[in-house]
Design a protein around this motif. Sequence first.
Motif, PDB file in Angstrom:
ATOM      1  N   HIS A  78       0.858  -1.192   0.000  1.00  0.00           N
ATOM      2  CA  HIS A  78       0.000   0.000   0.000  1.00  0.00           C
ATOM      3  C   HIS A  78       0.892   1.239   0.000  1.00  0.00           C
ATOM      4  CE1 HIS A  78      -2.868   3.069   1.078  1.00  0.00           C
ATOM      5  NE2 HIS A  78      -3.849   2.212   0.858  1.00  0.00           N
ATOM      6  N   PRO A  79       0.710   2.168  -0.952  1.00  0.00           N
ATOM      7  CA  PRO A  79       1.632   3.309  -1.045  1.00  0.00           C
ATOM      8  C   PRO A  79       1.596   4.234   0.169  1.00  0.00           C
ATOM      9  CG  PRO A  79      -0.223   3.574  -2.554  1.00  0.00           C
ATOM     10  CD  PRO A  79      -0.306   2.175  -2.000  1.00  0.00           C
ATOM     11  N   GLY A  80       0.539   4.178   0.970  1.00  0.00           N
ATOM     12  CA  GLY A  80       0.470   5.048   2.145  1.00  0.00           C
ATOM     13  C   GLY A  80       0.817   4.362   3.454  1.00  0.00           C
ATOM     14  N   PHE A  81       0.543   3.062   3.568  1.00  0.00           N
ATOM     15  CA  PHE A  81       0.567   2.413   4.887  1.00  0.00           C
ATOM     16  C   PHE A  81       1.590   1.296   5.049  1.00  0.00           C
ATOM     17  CE2 PHE A  81      -4.058   3.678   4.410  1.00  0.00           C
ATOM     18  CZ  PHE A  81      -3.904   4.850   5.142  1.00  0.00           C
ATOM     19  N   MET A 106      -6.834  -0.073  -4.647  1.00  0.00           N
ATOM     20  CA  MET A 106      -6.514  -0.021  -3.218  1.00  0.00           C
ATOM     21  C   MET A 106      -7.231   1.143  -2.556  1.00  0.00           C
ATOM     22  SD  MET A 106      -2.507  -1.002  -2.881  1.00  0.00           S
ATOM     23  CE  MET A 106      -2.482  -2.186  -1.548  1.00  0.00           C
ATOM     24  N   GLY A 115      -8.255   4.339  -0.786  1.00  0.00           N
ATOM     25  CA  GLY A 115      -7.710   5.677  -0.563  1.00  0.00           C
ATOM     26  C   GLY A 115      -6.604   6.070  -1.517  1.00  0.00           C
ATOM     27  N   PHE A 155      -4.056   2.860  -7.909  1.00  0.00           N
ATOM     28  CA  PHE A 155      -3.212   1.733  -7.523  1.00  0.00           C
ATOM     29  C   PHE A 155      -4.046   0.462  -7.482  1.00  0.00           C
ATOM     30  CE2 PHE A 155      -0.531   5.147  -6.278  1.00  0.00           C
ATOM     31  CZ  PHE A 155       0.751   4.659  -6.463  1.00  0.00           C
ATOM     32  N   GLY A 156      -3.746  -0.478  -8.380  1.00  0.00           N
ATOM     33  CA  GLY A 156      -4.473  -1.737  -8.392  1.00  0.00           C
ATOM     34  C   GLY A 156      -4.131  -2.572  -7.173  1.00  0.00           C
ATOM     35  N   VAL A 157      -5.067  -3.442  -6.757  1.00  0.00           N
ATOM     36  CA  VAL A 157      -4.788  -4.396  -5.683  1.00  0.00           C
ATOM     37  C   VAL A 157      -3.802  -5.431  -6.230  1.00  0.00           C
ATOM     38  CG1 VAL A 157      -5.793  -6.192  -4.217  1.00  0.00           C
ATOM     39  CG2 VAL A 157      -7.036  -4.049  -4.620  1.00  0.00           C
TER      40      VAL A 157
END
Lengths: 347, 347
Positions: free
Chosen positions: A236-239, A266, A268, A272-274
């Motif tokens: 995940h780019p944020g988490f 993903m 939020g 971004f694809g899962v």
Amino acid sequence: MNARVVPETGTLLLPQPYLLFLGDTTIAGFAKTAQGLRDWAGDKCVGEFALPAATVSTGLTPMTPAEAVAAGARALVIGVANAGGIIPPAWRPALVEALEAGLDIVSGMHVRLRDVPELAEAADRLGRNLIDIRTPPASIAIGTGRKRSGKRLLTVGTDCALGKKYTALALHRAFVGRGIDATFRATGQTGIMIAGSGMPMDAVVADFEAGAAEMLSPDAPADHWDVIEGQGSILHPGFAAVSLGLLHGSQPDVFVVCHEPGRAEMLGTAGFGVPPVDDIVDLTLRLGRRTNPAIRCGGFSFNTSQLDEAEALALMARESERLGLPVGDPVRQGAGFDALVANCLSA
Amino acid sequence: MNARVVPETGTLLLPQPYLLFLGDTTIAGFAKTAQGLRDWAGDKCVGEFALPAATVSTGLTPMTPAEAVAAGARALVIGVANAGGIIPPAWRPALVEALEAGLDIVSGMHVRLRDVPELAEAADRLGRNLIDIRTPPASIAIGTGRKRSGKRLLTVGTDCALGKKYTALALHRAFVGRGIDATFRATGQTGIMIAGSGMPMDAVVADFEAGAAEMLSPDAPADHWDVIEGQGSILHPGFAAVSLGLLHGSQPDVFVVCHEPGRAEMLGTAGFGVPPVDDIVDLTLRLGRRTNPAIRCGGFSFNTSQLDEAEALALMARESERLGLPVGDPVRQGAGFDALVANCLSA
């Protein structure tokens, strides 16, 4: 104010049993926390308490704070969210009533309880605790990577909010049902309320993230299992920082990959694809080996709530065949989930 | 109290130029911060200020706070560490003298300046700022992964404390020397003092780690380079959360792997070997592709301070041959480092 920590680990410790507060909620989805507590910690909930305007119920016995205290309750838990993440003025007299009846208040909301002046004043006057679960304990050490005794399972995911907490709770329940000595280790707000203790991993300062996870699952007897609630996703780019600190500090022997088939993007993020489950398996093995060279994938937990029964079973059978590991849905239970439990526990 | 942030990015902003405070230090190693500021931000330092007991000097002009103010200084920087990480009573009159002369105080120590009563009282009375670099700005957003304009380079490492800051500073200096429009982006205490702005990545709450890195290197012209100071190591059992959040949020086009040949064990761990550079390259590519599919390794920066010149040059030549990429030492400079700079900038 987090007045209480578990002496053994230093993680948060909540007073139980609970009175579940539903506010003036008319939307069932806002009461997910209360419903989760009813489902997973029903023996720790004496009843529910709602304002007259509320239309949602958990099905537990309605009672006043005074009645709840008489029934043994030690804390009121705010079991509802609302759009603003705030504590609206309409709730405040009821919360003060709870403090006056002798209950502490437990909240997982973004706003701090102590920032509501009526609550701070009443708690100080009465010697009650206002417990914000998003506030980590004060003293967390840097992670060392030292190997601890006992066994550990961590749920990981292809994204946020697709069943890592539910899967950990269901695996823990299945382990205990098979006579295994196991502890559910909570890392998020609702999980901590269910367990009555835990570590709010997303609120810990990054330098201490792995160290916080090390505190959460301390040395244990060789045949004891900690079943640890995962957070976020390593992709995940944020988490991902939260996910990697939790992985390194948990040093799991076994991980289970949680996934929602059909989810395209993903949470939020823009575009971004899962990621495929295969990528999560591979990266978790490579990164997890750093603190546990024996780490292995126990299988997959699919959230198939968007599929009908026949579609779900067919998909899980196909994916299990392709991946060479069990695939189960902890809500549907059944043979796939039983195989997942058995494979996690296999030596 | 962090009174100041860069309006464009919301990252910390320090008042400059500085007066460097050396306390009563007699051990040169304790004055590393002051020496780093002299070497990398000499044009932002008007002089040094030491107590009579000090025997260490940066070679800058000694002056009192009042003389420094007359020379244009706006802040006193605590340029020394000590064994306890505290502000000893012997320093306090000198620090109060600085506030009274009109200087703010900047500190990267663990203890908060405001927790020293004499300093808090004097700052409030005089309207001065006490700036703790370990305190992140108040408002940091969750990372989104959105691709930003401009080019970015990140230094990564096989361990902590082996030259990621020094390498980023040396690459930035080399880029500017070649006429490139470039900005050094600081992520640690000393780096932030040198740059006069930055983000203390290790002190950010884990959920916001990638978002903080996104703030640090905002949209820029297409040919502008941000040269970003790395932190920790993706394979450090305690600090990898910081490293991964910084990698995802920095979305680097190019990364340089920093390594100290001969170092056996990772800093602060029991029994964790320093990983091979190859593993760091591979993992950084795999994880970094999530937010920049075009990420590539520009080469390697070796800290060869424990080797003599002939050994160092032979080792770097061998490793460059084996890895197929330039290997340089930013302290020794020379052909290897020039090749590294050129390869980072190649399209």
